[in-house]
Design a protein around this motif. Structure first.
Motif, mmCIF file in Angstrom:
data_model
loop_
_atom_site.group_PDB
_atom_site.id
_atom_site.type_symbol
_atom_site.label_atom_id
_atom_site.label_comp_id
_atom_site.label_asym_id
_atom_site.label_seq_id
_atom_site.Cartn_x
_atom_site.Cartn_y
_atom_site.Cartn_z
ATOM 1 N N SER A 42 0.837 -1.198 0.000
ATOM 2 C CA SER A 42 0.000 0.000 0.000
ATOM 3 C C SER A 42 0.870 1.245 0.000
ATOM 4 C CB SER A 42 -0.964 0.022 1.199
ATOM 5 O OG SER A 42 -2.095 0.838 0.913
ATOM 6 N N ASN A 43 1.877 1.239 -0.874
ATOM 7 C CA ASN A 43 2.833 2.337 -0.881
ATOM 8 C C ASN A 43 2.239 3.655 -1.375
ATOM 9 O OD1 ASN A 43 2.684 1.397 -3.538
ATOM 10 N ND2 ASN A 43 4.794 1.938 -4.008
ATOM 11 N N LEU A 44 1.106 3.612 -2.091
ATOM 12 C CA LEU A 44 0.501 4.894 -2.462
ATOM 13 C C LEU A 44 0.042 5.640 -1.213
ATOM 14 C CD1 LEU A 44 -0.477 6.844 -4.705
ATOM 15 C CD2 LEU A 44 -2.721 5.809 -4.420
ATOM 16 N N THR A 45 -0.680 4.949 -0.337
ATOM 17 C CA THR A 45 -1.204 5.607 0.858
ATOM 18 C C THR A 45 -0.133 5.817 1.920
ATOM 19 O OG1 THR A 45 -1.929 3.442 1.664
ATOM 20 C CG2 THR A 45 -3.544 4.777 0.497
ATOM 21 N N ASP A 46 0.838 4.889 2.007
ATOM 22 C CA ASP A 46 1.851 4.985 3.060
ATOM 23 C C ASP A 46 3.047 5.853 2.668
ATOM 24 O OD1 ASP A 46 0.214 3.330 4.456
ATOM 25 O OD2 ASP A 46 1.507 1.565 4.379
ATOM 26 N N ASP A 47 3.519 5.718 1.425
ATOM 27 C CA ASP A 47 4.733 6.411 0.997
ATOM 28 C C ASP A 47 4.464 7.672 0.183
ATOM 29 O OD1 ASP A 47 5.924 4.247 2.180
ATOM 30 O OD2 ASP A 47 6.551 3.272 0.325
ATOM 31 N N PHE A 48 3.269 7.760 -0.431
ATOM 32 C CA PHE A 48 2.941 8.904 -1.276
ATOM 33 C C PHE A 48 1.613 9.540 -0.841
ATOM 34 C CE2 PHE A 48 5.541 6.118 -3.925
ATOM 35 C CZ PHE A 48 6.431 6.994 -4.531
ATOM 36 N N PRO A 49 1.479 9.893 0.433
ATOM 37 C CA PRO A 49 0.187 10.444 0.881
ATOM 38 C C PRO A 49 -0.195 11.728 0.151
ATOM 39 C CG PRO A 49 1.902 10.807 2.540
ATOM 40 C CD PRO A 49 2.476 9.860 1.530
ATOM 41 N N GLU A 50 0.813 12.459 -0.344
ATOM 42 C CA GLU A 50 0.528 13.703 -1.047
ATOM 43 C C GLU A 50 -0.124 13.467 -2.406
ATOM 44 O OE1 GLU A 50 3.387 11.940 -0.708
ATOM 45 O OE2 GLU A 50 5.018 13.366 -1.016
#
Length: 319
Positions: free
Chosen positions: A134-142
């Motif tokens: 879930s790297n979109l929500t965890d690593d790229f919250p912006e």
């Protein structure tokens, strides 16, 4: 091959033929507008059938603005975790001293600017943002605000759950996903570029060869090359074993695996603005365009009668 083996093979051939004739068809189904949750459940999820919905996310902010220039301009110093391999196969088969390994990628942390420069190096190692946690929500919250989640309401209502993971993918044409299957209902959205999928349905499990491979991980050498370092099992200090597909569908060795030609292989290109519904347990192999960007949503599959039926097929194939 024993008489039992012949009878089993014949049974699987009948299963494959009946499935193809009765509901699979000859190509991936396509829609030009979003289905209702009822239509999606009835026509695709209930039948475990993939479908492409063309052009339904063209107005997403991500589709309108995400590309390599956007990330270079807006997030040059952002740190990203990147999968690095010498051959483009992150989680695939690699060679070490003439022995085949299931090889996982080395993961390196670098800035977005550094990553984008690697994508422009056509002769170097293959770099791919593909961390599936879930790297979109965890690593790229912006970036989350650039996704119109309301578009996917039909899927969420059908699956009756929130996604387990929302993943961000970015790489070039050298990054290839080797053939495998997942225990997830997958909503795959291409944002920039395109992805080419090869799909094989679960009813053809018997025709997709698998082997057990020692497990390793790519590691960088001082000279810039990479080698596979075995991952040892703590209990016996021997390499861990991974069961994986043993054929490359782009260059199938039909002399070694003649039954593979009986598998139903579906091909589909998913363009920017399209959504692919990839049902659970379908084998898939993926290629992509240069600097392709995508986002996918994984929903845990239901462990219902379809799953029990699949496990029976799996067991029969492994007698």
């Amino acid at each position: 091959m024993s008489s039992l083996d012949n009878r089993l093979l014949e049974a699987f051939e009948i299963l494959s033929t009946e499935a193809k004739d009765l509901y699979l068809g000859k190509k991936i189904y396509e829609l030009t507008e979003l289905p209702t949750s009822l239509e999606f459940t009835r026509d695709y999820v209930g039948k475990n059938l993939p479908v492409v919905i063309r052009g339904c996310t063209l107005q997403w902010p991500s589709v309108l603005k995400w590309n390599s220039k956007y990330f270079q301009s807006n997030f040059p110093k952002k740190e990203v975790v990147v999968a690095v391999t010498p051959n483009g196969y992150a989680d695939g088969i690699g060679l070490k001293d003439k022995t085949e390994y299931f090889a996982m990628p080395e993961e390196k942390t670098m800035t977005m600017e550094e990553f984008l420069s690697k994508l422009n190096d056509s002769n170097g190692l293959v770099h791919y943002i593909q961390k599936q946690n879930s790297n979109l929500t965890d690593d790229f919250p912006e970036l989350v605000g650039d996704i119109d989640f309301s578009t996917l309401q039909f899927a969420e209502e059908s699956f009756n759950k929130k996604p387990d993971a929302v993943n961000f993918w970015m790489g070039d044409e050298k990054a290839i996903t080797s053939m495998h299957k997942d225990p997830y209902e997958n909503i795959y959205c291409v944002v920039s570029g395109y992805k080419d999928f090869l799909l094989i349905p679960p009813v053809d499990y018997a025709f997709v060869p698998r082997k057990q491979y020692p497990t390793g991980i790519f590691k960088s050498n001082p000279d810039g090359s990479m080698t596979i370092e075995p991952i040892l099992d703590d209990s016996n200090k021997k390499p861990m074993i991974t069961d994986w597909v043993s054929i490359d569908p782009l260059k199938p060795d039909l002399q070694t695996y003649p039954n593979f030609k009986k598998a139903s292989i579906f091909e589909v290109r998913v363009n920017a603005g399209d959504i692919l519904y990839l049902p659970s347990l379908w084998y898939h192999h993926v290629r992509q365009s240069h600097k392709c960007i995508a986002v996918n949503f994984w929903y845990d599959m239901d462990y219902d009668s379809k799953y029990c039926y699949y496990k029976m097929i799996e067991k029969l194939c492994n007698f």
